[in-house]
Design a protein around this motif. Sequence first.
Motif, PDB file in Angstrom:
ATOM      1  N   LYS A   1      -0.055   5.092   6.026  1.00 52.37           N
ATOM      2  CA  LYS A   1       0.494   3.730   6.099  1.00 52.37           C
ATOM      3  C   LYS A   1       1.933   3.613   5.614  1.00 52.37           C
ATOM      4  O   LYS A   1       2.611   2.615   5.883  1.00 52.37           O
ATOM      5  CB  LYS A   1      -0.371   2.706   5.339  1.00 52.37           C
ATOM      6  CG  LYS A   1       0.028   1.238   5.627  1.00 52.37           C
ATOM      7  CD  LYS A   1      -0.653   0.251   4.712  1.00 52.37           C
ATOM      8  CE  LYS A   1      -0.213  -1.184   5.037  1.00 52.37           C
ATOM      9  NZ  LYS A   1       1.172  -1.469   4.715  1.00 52.37           N
TER      10      LYS A   1
ATOM     11  N   LEU B   1      -7.874  -5.095   3.440  1.00 54.93           N
ATOM     12  CA  LEU B   1      -6.655  -4.863   4.207  1.00 54.93           C
ATOM     13  C   LEU B   1      -6.703  -5.830   5.380  1.00 54.93           C
ATOM     14  O   LEU B   1      -7.591  -5.735   6.230  1.00 54.93           O
ATOM     15  CB  LEU B   1      -6.625  -3.408   4.705  1.00 54.93           C
ATOM     16  CG  LEU B   1      -5.276  -2.819   5.101  1.00 54.93           C
ATOM     17  CD1 LEU B   1      -4.391  -2.653   3.891  1.00 54.93           C
ATOM     18  CD2 LEU B   1      -5.465  -1.477   5.797  1.00 54.93           C
TER      19      LEU B   1
ATOM     20  N   GLY C   1       0.802  -1.218   0.000  1.00 55.96           N
ATOM     21  CA  GLY C   1       0.000   0.000   0.000  1.00 55.96           C
ATOM     22  C   GLY C   1       0.830   1.260   0.000  1.00 55.96           C
ATOM     23  O   GLY C   1       0.485   2.242   0.663  1.00 55.96           O
TER      24      GLY C   1
ATOM     25  N   LYS D   1      -5.282  -6.124  -3.078  1.00 55.34           N
ATOM     26  CA  LYS D   1      -5.951  -5.152  -3.942  1.00 55.34           C
ATOM     27  C   LYS D   1      -7.078  -5.765  -4.763  1.00 55.34           C
ATOM     28  O   LYS D   1      -8.095  -5.114  -5.012  1.00 55.34           O
ATOM     29  CB  LYS D   1      -4.918  -4.467  -4.861  1.00 55.34           C
ATOM     30  CG  LYS D   1      -4.116  -5.402  -5.751  1.00 55.34           C
ATOM     31  CD  LYS D   1      -3.076  -4.633  -6.535  1.00 55.34           C
ATOM     32  CE  LYS D   1      -2.289  -5.523  -7.479  1.00 55.34           C
ATOM     33  NZ  LYS D   1      -1.545  -6.589  -6.792  1.00 55.34           N
TER      34      LYS D   1
ATOM     35  N   VAL E   1      -2.129  -5.496   1.878  1.00 55.14           N
ATOM     36  CA  VAL E   1      -3.142  -4.924   0.990  1.00 55.14           C
ATOM     37  C   VAL E   1      -3.449  -5.954  -0.105  1.00 55.14           C
ATOM     38  O   VAL E   1      -2.599  -6.254  -0.938  1.00 55.14           O
ATOM     39  CB  VAL E   1      -2.640  -3.614   0.356  1.00 55.14           C
ATOM     40  CG1 VAL E   1      -3.695  -3.056  -0.601  1.00 55.14           C
ATOM     41  CG2 VAL E   1      -2.293  -2.594   1.430  1.00 55.14           C
TER      42      VAL E   1
END
Length: 457
Positions: free
Chosen positions: A116, A254, A40, A249, A247
């Motif tokens: 993050k 998450l 991320g 995606k 992450v």
Amino acid sequence: QLQVNLIRSHSSGIGDYLSTKHVRMLMALRINILAKGFSGISAESLECVVNAFNKSCLPLVPEQGTVGASGDLAPLSHIMLGLLGEGKMWSPSTGLDDAKIVLEKHGLKPLSLKPKEGLALINGTQMITALGAEAVERAKYLAIQADIIAALTVEVLKGNVAQFDPDIHGARPHSGQIEVAGRMRSLLNSDIFESKCYEANRIDRKVQDPYTLRCIPQVHGIVVDTINFSKTIITTEMNSATDNPMVLKDRHELISGGNFHGEYPAKALDYLAIGVHELANISERRIERLVNCAYSEGLPSFLVQEGGINSGFMIAHCTAAALTSENKVLCHPSSCDTISTSGGTEDHVSMGGWSARKALKVINNVENILAIELLAGCQALEFFHANGYTTTEPLEAIYNVVRKYIKPWQKDRYMSPDIELAANLIQTNKIYNTAKPFMMKYYQAKNMGHKLSSLFE
């Protein structure tokens, strides 16, 4: 602000600084992890790390302070602290200076962290893995050179070649054992490479050699298999996403997990250190046989002609014994320990940073012990040469490369430089590179060419 604070507060390492080479390795591995897309992090921030790496802008990173979960937080934080323009940084063109100044002189802007990103930059096992990768590579070539040096010792101690017969080792088909036995055959007396030393002393040979000669394939072989096992673990770790939270995606999720835990590389590197140390254990015993006239099959005491006034290799053996003993302490597995940290949340840790550092210390000691055996083997060969006997082509080539840098021992002199030079021949793989074409010739002559890729990759 949280992300900046994380990096500042986590930059809590102490002790000696990692070498610039090791810092580059950490940065390269961290870039590889971040580029996988599980962390991320923005492309812009990743490019900042890449640009600093490409220009060798390397922050100072203390080697102590990681417990190996949640990853190597302290050393990675020191790297990213430098990229924020804080702390100290080094580059080839600026030397050591404030990180902000070094970045400016290279036209680089400090990192500007987004949500993050501070955590993403520091959460992973890259110090364990970077040092571990070096340990595995050095160990791989060290093990091969240990076989070559051991072969020279077998020759000058009038050892048997029959104990390396392929059918013996095929009956116990551990891959490392078979590989080492093959290397011994490729270096010692055979129909491919004749040894006048071997033929001249055929009637003096024992029916059974001592274990340090007879069991070289069995002892060195498990070291080879240990290195291969460790290489698999470290290679997987080098190419794995070790961030948290992850992450995902494609799922738009998450998820917090534990990929940052360093137990895999920590255990592998503890095992590697124990395995490689066995090369020292058996080498030190072979050195004892070389220098002790009660065992050395007619060689002079301490490998020097004029004893009494000259001590020869007496204290070189003591050095080997001291390093071997030191290794026995270093081989205690650090990954057997765990201490709860972070208020009890991180209640099991790997201690992998120390596993990696210890593995390199053990390997360095083994290189020096084998250097002493190499010197002693070459010195022993002098007495065969004096009687007009030569050994096989590959072992004569090893002797010649050593003598290119280190002269024979005729009377006592300052020995430490000789040991350092011999260790350098091992560390730079000159012993391996000298013997390699002869070993390849042997395998090809024996129609074993299919084994060449696995033996010499």
